[in-house]
Design a protein around this motif. Sequence first.
Motif, PDB file in Angstrom:
ATOM      1  N   MET A 216       0.708  -1.230  -0.099  1.00  0.00           N
ATOM      2  CA  MET A 216      -0.075   0.127   0.091  1.00  0.00           C
ATOM      3  C   MET A 216       0.800   1.095   0.158  1.00  0.00           C
ATOM      4  SD  MET A 216      -2.492  -1.347   2.896  1.00  0.00           S
ATOM      5  CE  MET A 216      -4.209  -0.544   2.583  1.00  0.00           C
ATOM      6  N   GLN A 217       0.599   2.553  -0.490  1.00  0.00           N
ATOM      7  CA  GLN A 217       1.138   3.510  -0.411  1.00  0.00           C
ATOM      8  C   GLN A 217       0.387   4.820   0.009  1.00  0.00           C
ATOM      9  OE1 GLN A 217       1.936   2.980  -4.911  1.00  0.00           O
ATOM     10  NE2 GLN A 217       1.956   5.380  -4.813  1.00  0.00           N
ATOM     11  N   PRO A 222       3.334   5.947  -9.760  1.00  0.00           N
ATOM     12  CA  PRO A 222       2.909   4.282  -9.863  1.00  0.00           C
ATOM     13  C   PRO A 222       4.132   3.241  -9.697  1.00  0.00           C
ATOM     14  CG  PRO A 222       2.953   5.660 -12.051  1.00  0.00           C
ATOM     15  CD  PRO A 222       3.081   6.574 -11.111  1.00  0.00           C
ATOM     16  N   ALA A 223       5.322   4.052  -9.200  1.00  0.00           N
ATOM     17  CA  ALA A 223       6.419   3.105  -8.996  1.00  0.00           C
ATOM     18  C   ALA A 223       6.167   2.058  -8.314  1.00  0.00           C
ATOM     19  CB  ALA A 223       7.584   4.218  -8.539  1.00  0.00           C
ATOM     20  N   ALA A 224       5.614   2.081  -7.086  1.00  0.00           N
ATOM     21  CA  ALA A 224       5.183   0.721  -6.165  1.00  0.00           C
ATOM     22  C   ALA A 224       4.468  -0.356  -7.165  1.00  0.00           C
ATOM     23  CB  ALA A 224       4.612   1.366  -5.020  1.00  0.00           C
ATOM     24  N   MET A 225       3.523   0.372  -7.928  1.00  0.00           N
ATOM     25  CA  MET A 225       2.666  -0.574  -8.723  1.00  0.00           C
ATOM     26  C   MET A 225       3.413  -1.267  -9.870  1.00  0.00           C
ATOM     27  SD  MET A 225      -0.522  -1.559  -9.061  1.00  0.00           S
ATOM     28  CE  MET A 225      -1.714  -0.643  -8.405  1.00  0.00           C
ATOM     29  N   ALA A 235      -0.811  -4.734  -5.267  1.00  0.00           N
ATOM     30  CA  ALA A 235      -0.647  -3.296  -4.757  1.00  0.00           C
ATOM     31  C   ALA A 235      -1.914  -2.826  -5.108  1.00  0.00           C
ATOM     32  CB  ALA A 235       0.422  -2.582  -5.612  1.00  0.00           C
ATOM     33  N   PHE A 236      -2.278  -1.286  -4.546  1.00  0.00           N
ATOM     34  CA  PHE A 236      -3.395  -0.585  -4.944  1.00  0.00           C
ATOM     35  C   PHE A 236      -3.225   0.770  -5.597  1.00  0.00           C
ATOM     36  CE2 PHE A 236      -3.864  -3.066  -1.214  1.00  0.00           C
ATOM     37  CZ  PHE A 236      -5.052  -3.667  -1.394  1.00  0.00           C
ATOM     38  N   GLY A 237      -3.744   1.304  -6.411  1.00  0.00           N
ATOM     39  CA  GLY A 237      -3.600   2.555  -6.888  1.00  0.00           C
ATOM     40  C   GLY A 237      -3.833   3.500  -5.977  1.00  0.00           C
ATOM     41  N   GLN A 238      -3.012   4.434  -5.817  1.00  0.00           N
ATOM     42  CA  GLN A 238      -3.257   5.813  -4.853  1.00  0.00           C
ATOM     43  C   GLN A 238      -3.543   7.139  -5.434  1.00  0.00           C
ATOM     44  OE1 GLN A 238      -3.336   6.562  -1.813  1.00  0.00           O
ATOM     45  NE2 GLN A 238      -2.661   8.665  -1.972  1.00  0.00           N
ATOM     46  N   ALA A 239      -4.884   7.468  -5.262  1.00  0.00           N
ATOM     47  CA  ALA A 239      -4.921   9.110  -5.856  1.00  0.00           C
ATOM     48  C   ALA A 239      -5.667   8.839  -6.966  1.00  0.00           C
ATOM     49  CB  ALA A 239      -3.925   9.630  -5.596  1.00  0.00           C
ATOM     50  N   GLY A 246      -0.136  -2.057 -13.485  1.00  0.00           N
ATOM     51  CA  GLY A 246      -0.122  -3.169 -13.071  1.00  0.00           C
ATOM     52  C   GLY A 246      -1.443  -4.020 -13.178  1.00  0.00           C
ATOM     53  N   PRO A 247      -1.538  -4.349 -14.380  1.00  0.00           N
ATOM     54  CA  PRO A 247      -2.869  -4.886 -14.803  1.00  0.00           C
ATOM     55  C   PRO A 247      -2.972  -6.149 -14.046  1.00  0.00           C
ATOM     56  CG  PRO A 247      -1.584  -5.233 -16.405  1.00  0.00           C
ATOM     57  CD  PRO A 247      -0.868  -4.041 -15.680  1.00  0.00           C
ATOM     58  N   ASN A 248      -1.985  -6.921 -13.672  1.00  0.00           N
ATOM     59  CA  ASN A 248      -2.142  -8.162 -12.698  1.00  0.00           C
ATOM     60  C   ASN A 248      -1.970  -7.965 -11.363  1.00  0.00           C
ATOM     61  OD1 ASN A 248      -2.358 -10.040 -15.018  1.00  0.00           O
ATOM     62  ND2 ASN A 248      -0.153  -9.462 -15.482  1.00  0.00           N
ATOM     63  N   ALA A 249      -1.166  -6.848 -10.917  1.00  0.00           N
ATOM     64  CA  ALA A 249      -1.019  -6.457  -9.555  1.00  0.00           C
ATOM     65  C   ALA A 249      -2.047  -5.737  -8.714  1.00  0.00           C
ATOM     66  CB  ALA A 249       0.191  -5.512  -9.437  1.00  0.00           C
ATOM     67  N   ARG A 250      -2.758  -4.975  -9.603  1.00  0.00           N
ATOM     68  CA  ARG A 250      -3.780  -4.046  -8.994  1.00  0.00           C
ATOM     69  C   ARG A 250      -5.053  -4.729  -8.476  1.00  0.00           C
ATOM     70  NH1 ARG A 250      -8.057  -2.598 -10.224  1.00  0.00           N
ATOM     71  NH2 ARG A 250      -9.214  -0.452  -9.768  1.00  0.00           N
ATOM     72  N   LEU A 251      -5.215  -4.503  -7.125  1.00  0.00           N
ATOM     73  CA  LEU A 251      -6.640  -4.881  -6.640  1.00  0.00           C
ATOM     74  C   LEU A 251      -7.781  -3.964  -6.489  1.00  0.00           C
ATOM     75  CD1 LEU A 251      -4.678  -6.709  -3.637  1.00  0.00           C
ATOM     76  CD2 LEU A 251      -5.572  -7.937  -5.810  1.00  0.00           C
ATOM     77  N   SER A 252      -7.291  -2.685  -6.248  1.00  0.00           N
ATOM     78  CA  SER A 252      -8.365  -1.854  -6.378  1.00  0.00           C
ATOM     79  C   SER A 252      -7.691  -0.132  -6.087  1.00  0.00           C
ATOM     80  CB  SER A 252      -9.516  -1.891  -5.239  1.00  0.00           C
ATOM     81  OG  SER A 252     -10.209  -0.845  -5.526  1.00  0.00           O
ATOM     82  N   SER A 253      -8.314   0.530  -5.921  1.00  0.00           N
ATOM     83  CA  SER A 253      -7.673   1.982  -5.784  1.00  0.00           C
ATOM     84  C   SER A 253      -8.483   2.884  -4.886  1.00  0.00           C
ATOM     85  CB  SER A 253      -7.184   2.312  -7.139  1.00  0.00           C
ATOM     86  OG  SER A 253      -8.486   2.442  -7.955  1.00  0.00           O
ATOM     87  N   ILE A 254      -7.783   3.809  -4.490  1.00  0.00           N
ATOM     88  CA  ILE A 254      -8.604   5.355  -4.172  1.00  0.00           C
ATOM     89  C   ILE A 254      -8.369   6.165  -5.107  1.00  0.00           C
ATOM     90  CG2 ILE A 254      -8.543   6.877  -1.854  1.00  0.00           C
ATOM     91  CD1 ILE A 254      -7.376   4.399  -0.479  1.00  0.00           C
ATOM     92  N   ILE A 255      -9.491   6.675  -5.472  1.00  0.00           N
ATOM     93  CA  ILE A 255      -9.520   7.551  -6.506  1.00  0.00           C
ATOM     94  C   ILE A 255      -9.972   8.899  -5.868  1.00  0.00           C
ATOM     95  CG2 ILE A 255     -10.388   8.135  -8.847  1.00  0.00           C
ATOM     96  CD1 ILE A 255     -10.844   5.248  -9.357  1.00  0.00           C
TER      97      ILE A 255
END
Length: 359
Positions: A216-217, A222-225, A235-239, A246-255
């Motif tokens: 999480m970040q 998007p470096a961590a993603m 990982a999760f999208g931030q902002a 990260g199409p395979n890494a991203r679970l969800s995001s806070i937008i």
Amino acid sequence: MRLNRRTLLATAAAAGMAPGLGLAAGHEPLKVGFIYVGPVGDYGWSYEHDQGRQAIEAHFGDRVQTTYLESIPEGPDAERAIRQLAQSGHGLIFTTSFGFMNPTMRVAEQFPEVKFEHATGYQRADNVATYSGRFYEGRAVIGHIAGRMTKSNIIGYIGSFPIPEVVRGINAAFIAARKANPDVQFKIVWANTWFDPAKEADAANALIQQGADVIMQHTDSPAAMTIAEEQGIYAFGQASDMMQFGPNARLSSIIDNWAPYYIERTQAVLDGTWTSTDTWGGIASGMTEIGEFRNMPDDVAAEAQAIADSISSGAYHPFTGPINRQDGSAWLAEGETADDGTLLGMNFYVEGIEGELPQ
């Protein structure tokens, strides 16, 4: 629902300023200025604020002219940048980072006829309003997902600066993750920056070396993603959504969806009804959005959606007791919820988080 936003057409002008387009001959538009701590291409915090700026242009057309200054460091440079906008005839100025608070207040005192809006701060004046998103609500949703998806039981968290906004998010995520998985541990790395892709990537790699399989970040790139995608973890999208990194890494995001607020406040200035207010919008208002659930079992997605819905309806508060402080002392009793004042000044970890909170 996210408002439609048109593509930025303005080109860079002198001193790094990018003016908006669409002025009508003989018409004096309201000049609206924005100060960003990062580049508009960070695909995170500043990117989303700039999407809101573009929404103003699309909505008002030649009634407004927007300007932005990007990658402005918090401190003396910020005060110079804010003053530059005020001196050049901007009637409404949005300063979009916590560290811009004191510079905003100083410039606002010198330009009482200008309306200022400061994001994530707490100081106000007759011509200074404050606004922010209840990001901790989103942290609770993705914290639950992280707790359910980890196999190592180690969740990595990249923090920017140990200010209440960031500490609040860590605590909300941890509480939710622990409810989903009592064996979860958080490993926290402080990057001491909002936007520095190299530092953020180093932090992600350091957390992976410590066993984290979910990251999480609260930093802006998007470096961590990207690292999570490369290393086969989550990982999760931030902002912003960050799906493309990260199409395979991203679970969800806070937008962060600033467009409706920016349009509303610009309209108030145009109407002559603007007043100094304090706005803290969450999932219910749409200022804090939860990105699509991906790369997880259906039951985990359903649980996460139920938490988001419960927060939105007011049936559940992410900080509901019993909750102790890190040292074991009581904070919230059974069924008690944290008040906004405490949350806005949060400077402690909750029980179960390891490590010392930097001061």
